[in-house]
Design a protein around this motif. Structure first.
Motif: not given
Length: 122
Positions: A33-36, A38-53, A96-97
């Protein structure tokens, strides 16, 4: 081991579009599975989107639904994030993840790229 390399970030005006790419190498791409995130300045990294294999399942953060689209080309070992109607609050480093599990990809992926900067000006 999976290596991930993002590209496509840059500076865009609010309302504009960008497409991020992530090239993967290593293990069988379609098995992950692949995902995206993002991390904005001063904020924690957050999930954006994912797609299965297989590409059949998708998941999006509420903040990007209707504006962002995740797609993948298993023949090219590449995942994309098409970002439309961009807002200043979308400004962040985008990562990317990859993970073998479509559930885990949204929380604690096994592999990460180095990130690419997206800046949206108002």
């Amino acid at each position: 081991q999976v290596q991930l390399v993002e590209s496509g970030g840059g500076l865009v005006q609010a309302g504009g579009s960008l497409r991020l790419s992530c090239a993967a190498s290593g293990r069988t791409f379609s098995g992950y599975a692949m995902g995206w995130f993002r991390q904005a300045p001063g904020k924690e990294r957050e999930f954006v989107a994912a797609r299965s294999g297989s590409g059949g399942n998708r998941n999006y953060a509420d903040s990007v639904k209707g504006r962002f689209t995740i797609s993948r080309d298993n023949a090219k070992n590449t995942v994309y994030l098409q970002m439309n109607s961009l807002k200043p609050e979308d400004t962040a480093v985008y990562y990317c993840a990859a993970d073998p599990n479509f559930i885990t990809i949204t929380t604690t992926p096994s592999y990460w790229g180095q990130g690419t900067q997206v800046t949206v000006s108002s």
